[in-house]
Write a protein that holds these residues in place. Structure first.
Motif, PDB file in Angstrom:
ATOM      1  N   THR A 128      -6.396 -67.529  76.076  1.00  0.00           N
ATOM      2  CA  THR A 128      -7.518 -68.680  76.035  1.00  0.00           C
ATOM      3  C   THR A 128      -7.892 -68.323  77.366  1.00  0.00           C
ATOM      4  OG1 THR A 128      -6.355 -70.001  76.435  1.00  0.00           O
ATOM      5  CG2 THR A 128      -6.957 -69.213  74.039  1.00  0.00           C
ATOM      6  N   ARG A 129      -8.554 -69.202  77.638  1.00  0.00           N
ATOM      7  CA  ARG A 129      -9.175 -68.974  79.117  1.00  0.00           C
ATOM      8  C   ARG A 129      -8.235 -70.561  79.660  1.00  0.00           C
ATOM      9  NH1 ARG A 129     -14.568 -68.613  76.476  1.00  0.00           N
ATOM     10  NH2 ARG A 129     -14.946 -70.388  75.131  1.00  0.00           N
ATOM     11  N   ALA A 130      -7.851 -71.462  78.879  1.00  0.00           N
ATOM     12  CA  ALA A 130      -6.456 -72.100  80.111  1.00  0.00           C
ATOM     13  C   ALA A 130      -5.381 -71.790  79.384  1.00  0.00           C
ATOM     14  CB  ALA A 130      -6.708 -73.600  78.507  1.00  0.00           C
ATOM     15  N   GLY A 131      -4.885 -70.174  78.991  1.00  0.00           N
ATOM     16  CA  GLY A 131      -3.784 -69.672  79.072  1.00  0.00           C
ATOM     17  C   GLY A 131      -3.110 -69.580  77.554  1.00  0.00           C
ATOM     18  N   GLU A 132      -2.245 -68.899  77.763  1.00  0.00           N
ATOM     19  CA  GLU A 132      -1.627 -68.375  76.246  1.00  0.00           C
ATOM     20  C   GLU A 132      -1.085 -69.031  75.138  1.00  0.00           C
ATOM     21  OE1 GLU A 132      -1.229 -64.039  77.047  1.00  0.00           O
ATOM     22  OE2 GLU A 132      -1.102 -65.196  75.567  1.00  0.00           O
ATOM     23  N   VAL A 133      -1.893 -69.273  73.486  1.00  0.00           N
ATOM     24  CA  VAL A 133      -1.487 -70.534  72.971  1.00  0.00           C
ATOM     25  C   VAL A 133      -1.068 -69.377  71.878  1.00  0.00           C
ATOM     26  CG1 VAL A 133      -4.056 -70.179  72.328  1.00  0.00           C
ATOM     27  CG2 VAL A 133      -2.536 -72.309  71.970  1.00  0.00           C
ATOM     28  N   ASP A 134       0.029 -70.080  71.218  1.00  0.00           N
ATOM     29  CA  ASP A 134       0.487 -69.709  69.910  1.00  0.00           C
ATOM     30  C   ASP A 134      -0.328 -69.934  68.722  1.00  0.00           C
ATOM     31  OD1 ASP A 134       1.606 -68.684  67.699  1.00  0.00           O
ATOM     32  OD2 ASP A 134       3.660 -69.390  68.206  1.00  0.00           O
ATOM     33  N   LEU A 135      -0.936 -69.491  67.811  1.00  0.00           N
ATOM     34  CA  LEU A 135      -1.746 -70.205  67.293  1.00  0.00           C
ATOM     35  C   LEU A 135      -1.187 -70.559  66.205  1.00  0.00           C
ATOM     36  CD1 LEU A 135      -4.968 -67.527  67.116  1.00  0.00           C
ATOM     37  CD2 LEU A 135      -4.341 -69.275  68.409  1.00  0.00           C
ATOM     38  N   ALA A 136      -0.104 -69.979  65.919  1.00  0.00           N
ATOM     39  CA  ALA A 136       0.827 -70.464  64.457  1.00  0.00           C
ATOM     40  C   ALA A 136       1.590 -71.729  64.863  1.00  0.00           C
ATOM     41  CB  ALA A 136       1.938 -69.441  64.165  1.00  0.00           C
ATOM     42  N   GLU A 137       1.191 -72.371  65.842  1.00  0.00           N
ATOM     43  CA  GLU A 137       2.294 -73.835  65.999  1.00  0.00           C
ATOM     44  C   GLU A 137       0.952 -74.863  66.639  1.00  0.00           C
ATOM     45  OE1 GLU A 137       5.095 -73.913  66.005  1.00  0.00           O
ATOM     46  OE2 GLU A 137       5.158 -71.876  65.300  1.00  0.00           O
ATOM     47  N   VAL A 138      -0.802 -74.595  66.222  1.00  0.00           N
ATOM     48  CA  VAL A 138      -1.090 -75.622  66.344  1.00  0.00           C
ATOM     49  C   VAL A 138      -1.282 -76.394  65.127  1.00  0.00           C
ATOM     50  CG1 VAL A 138      -2.370 -74.301  68.124  1.00  0.00           C
ATOM     51  CG2 VAL A 138      -2.777 -73.932  65.554  1.00  0.00           C
ATOM     52  N   GLY A 139      -1.574 -77.490  65.554  1.00  0.00           N
ATOM     53  CA  GLY A 139      -1.995 -78.369  64.201  1.00  0.00           C
ATOM     54  C   GLY A 139      -3.994 -77.658  64.212  1.00  0.00           C
ATOM     55  N   ALA A 140      -4.411 -78.988  62.857  1.00  0.00           N
ATOM     56  CA  ALA A 140      -5.996 -79.219  62.509  1.00  0.00           C
ATOM     57  C   ALA A 140      -6.723 -79.280  63.694  1.00  0.00           C
ATOM     58  CB  ALA A 140      -5.792 -79.177  61.169  1.00  0.00           C
ATOM     59  N   SER A 141      -6.525 -79.722  63.865  1.00  0.00           N
ATOM     60  CA  SER A 141      -7.919 -80.492  64.974  1.00  0.00           C
ATOM     61  C   SER A 141      -7.468 -79.509  66.343  1.00  0.00           C
ATOM     62  CB  SER A 141      -7.245 -81.455  65.389  1.00  0.00           C
ATOM     63  OG  SER A 141      -8.111 -82.527  66.845  1.00  0.00           O
ATOM     64  N   ARG A 142      -6.609 -78.998  66.889  1.00  0.00           N
ATOM     65  CA  ARG A 142      -6.925 -77.886  68.033  1.00  0.00           C
ATOM     66  C   ARG A 142      -7.438 -76.487  67.639  1.00  0.00           C
ATOM     67  NH1 ARG A 142      -7.720 -75.867  72.961  1.00  0.00           N
ATOM     68  NH2 ARG A 142      -5.853 -74.457  73.465  1.00  0.00           N
ATOM     69  N   ALA A 143      -6.766 -76.315  66.466  1.00  0.00           N
ATOM     70  CA  ALA A 143      -6.719 -75.053  65.573  1.00  0.00           C
ATOM     71  C   ALA A 143      -8.671 -75.192  65.310  1.00  0.00           C
ATOM     72  CB  ALA A 143      -6.628 -74.827  64.069  1.00  0.00           C
ATOM     73  N   ALA A 144      -9.176 -76.106  64.847  1.00  0.00           N
ATOM     74  CA  ALA A 144     -10.659 -75.893  65.134  1.00  0.00           C
ATOM     75  C   ALA A 144     -11.514 -75.910  66.408  1.00  0.00           C
ATOM     76  CB  ALA A 144     -10.998 -77.338  64.214  1.00  0.00           C
ATOM     77  N   GLU A 145     -10.925 -76.628  67.282  1.00  0.00           N
ATOM     78  CA  GLU A 145     -11.062 -76.313  68.892  1.00  0.00           C
ATOM     79  C   GLU A 145     -11.334 -75.541  69.564  1.00  0.00           C
ATOM     80  OE1 GLU A 145      -9.526 -77.379  73.358  1.00  0.00           O
ATOM     81  OE2 GLU A 145      -9.419 -78.953  71.332  1.00  0.00           O
ATOM     82  N   LEU A 146     -10.168 -74.470  68.536  1.00  0.00           N
ATOM     83  CA  LEU A 146     -10.195 -73.338  69.306  1.00  0.00           C
ATOM     84  C   LEU A 146     -10.812 -72.012  68.252  1.00  0.00           C
ATOM     85  CD1 LEU A 146      -5.847 -72.623  68.638  1.00  0.00           C
ATOM     86  CD2 LEU A 146      -7.597 -72.623  71.187  1.00  0.00           C
ATOM     87  N   ARG A 147     -11.167 -72.747  66.892  1.00  0.00           N
ATOM     88  CA  ARG A 147     -12.288 -72.096  66.336  1.00  0.00           C
ATOM     89  C   ARG A 147     -13.563 -71.603  67.511  1.00  0.00           C
ATOM     90  NH1 ARG A 147      -9.594 -73.235  61.752  1.00  0.00           N
ATOM     91  NH2 ARG A 147     -11.366 -75.274  61.338  1.00  0.00           N
ATOM     92  N   ARG A 148     -13.767 -72.749  67.818  1.00  0.00           N
ATOM     93  CA  ARG A 148     -14.953 -73.344  67.853  1.00  0.00           C
ATOM     94  C   ARG A 148     -15.112 -72.837  69.415  1.00  0.00           C
ATOM     95  NH1 ARG A 148     -14.688 -78.686  67.077  1.00  0.00           N
ATOM     96  NH2 ARG A 148     -14.086 -78.768  69.179  1.00  0.00           N
ATOM     97  N   ALA A 149     -13.965 -72.760  70.439  1.00  0.00           N
ATOM     98  CA  ALA A 149     -14.481 -71.921  71.706  1.00  0.00           C
ATOM     99  C   ALA A 149     -13.703 -70.850  71.892  1.00  0.00           C
ATOM    100  CB  ALA A 149     -13.525 -72.768  73.004  1.00  0.00           C
ATOM    101  N   GLU A 150     -13.027 -70.494  71.402  1.00  0.00           N
ATOM    102  CA  GLU A 150     -12.679 -68.693  71.432  1.00  0.00           C
ATOM    103  C   GLU A 150     -12.759 -67.510  70.764  1.00  0.00           C
ATOM    104  OE1 GLU A 150     -11.001 -68.501  74.312  1.00  0.00           O
ATOM    105  OE2 GLU A 150     -10.860 -70.432  75.381  1.00  0.00           O
ATOM    106  N   ILE A 151     -12.676 -68.311  69.191  1.00  0.00           N
ATOM    107  CA  ILE A 151     -12.640 -67.429  68.179  1.00  0.00           C
ATOM    108  C   ILE A 151     -13.745 -67.511  67.541  1.00  0.00           C
ATOM    109  CG2 ILE A 151     -11.216 -66.610  66.066  1.00  0.00           C
ATOM    110  CD1 ILE A 151      -8.897 -68.912  66.519  1.00  0.00           C
ATOM    111  N   GLY A 152     -14.483 -66.189  68.039  1.00  0.00           N
ATOM    112  CA  GLY A 152     -16.077 -66.279  66.833  1.00  0.00           C
ATOM    113  C   GLY A 152     -15.647 -64.794  64.877  1.00  0.00           C
ATOM    114  N   ILE A 153     -16.329 -65.634  64.426  1.00  0.00           N
ATOM    115  CA  ILE A 153     -15.936 -64.906  62.802  1.00  0.00           C
ATOM    116  C   ILE A 153     -17.976 -64.436  62.426  1.00  0.00           C
ATOM    117  CG2 ILE A 153     -14.902 -65.311  60.727  1.00  0.00           C
ATOM    118  CD1 ILE A 153     -13.699 -67.723  62.243  1.00  0.00           C
ATOM    119  N   VAL A 154     -17.224 -63.702  61.283  1.00  0.00           N
ATOM    120  CA  VAL A 154     -18.091 -62.845  61.192  1.00  0.00           C
ATOM    121  C   VAL A 154     -17.702 -63.161  59.470  1.00  0.00           C
ATOM    122  CG1 VAL A 154     -20.021 -61.386  60.621  1.00  0.00           C
ATOM    123  CG2 VAL A 154     -19.055 -61.849  62.576  1.00  0.00           C
TER     124      VAL A 154
END
Length: 243
Positions: A79-105
């Protein structure tokens, strides 16, 4: 995989999935949907995930999208802020990452019927906070630029109800890019489209990955589409097939 090995990976790596396992309850036991799957996608490149129905393709994509947390394994996202393990993030952080770093079609465009094509993109950019006037102007310019890039520049102010299925899916692609993600995920994005419209959307996704320097994971049952991607993973019963 150790933290050191991830940091030693090429700088262009956007997503690295390592020994991912995902199971679901099944009566008194559990059924394995993803069985020790590993893969890597670099920025600007595409990975096709293929396999028969029920092989775990969409489950693997759901893990990459932070929509499902795996039982074990690592899912490293650059990510722009560095490496993150998606398997370890909580629900709030996951939602933030989907909004900012992950586009879904998704298979369906899932657009809001009451909004115009431009407003679909603006709404995605405004999630998580009230925008300033300067930010609203910036987002509108970004939305118009993306709609132009997907061939819908003249339809920015048109209600999505007036768009064809192929046009709606192109809006969905533009919406997925509005927050400048590093990872773009597409789950059978042409399954509801006719052949010509589907080909247009696939062309757009592959071109988008290159031009916007985004890593693309494309779930597809179409071998012709899979062959157009730089790399591919074939799943059978949740595991990578040797075919």
């Amino acid at each position: 995989m150790s933290r050191t090995s991830v940091l030693d990976a090429p700088a262009t790596t956007a997503l690295r999935m390592d020994e991912v396992v995902l199971t679901y309850p099944d009566g008194d036991g559990r059924i394995t949907a993803v069985d020790h799957v590993s893969c890597v996608i670099d920025r600007g490149r595409s990975l096709a995930v293929t396999g028969p129905s029920g092989s775990g393709k969409s489950s693997l994509l759901a893990v990459a999208a932070t929509l499902t947390r795996p039982d074990s394994g690592h899912v490293w996202l650059s990510t722009r802020a560095g490496e993150v393990d998606l398997a370890e993030v909580g629900a709030s952080r996951a939602a933030e990452l989907r909004r900012a770093e992950i586009g879904i079609v998704f298979q369906q465009s899932n657009l809001v019927e009451s909004l115009t094509a431009r407003e679909q993109l603006e709404a995605m950019a405004w999630l998580g906070g009230r925008p300033s006037r300067a930010r609203r102007t910036e987002v509108r310019e970004r939305a118009d630029e993306l709609l132009e890039r997907v061939g819908l520049g003249g339809m920015a102010g048109r209600s999505v109800g007036a768009l064809s299925g192929g046009q709606r899916q192109r809006v969905a692609v533009a919406r997925a890019l509005v927050n400048r993600p590093s990872l773009l995920l597409a789950d059978e994005p042409t399954s509801a489209l006719d052949t010509e419209s589907g080909a247009t959307v696939i062309d757009l996704l592959l071109r988008t990955a290159r031009e916007f320097d985004v890593a693309l994971m494309l779930v597809t049952h179409d071998e012709a589409v899979a062959r157009r991607c730089e790399t591919r993973v074939r799943l059978v019963d949740g595991a990578v097939s040797a075919e």
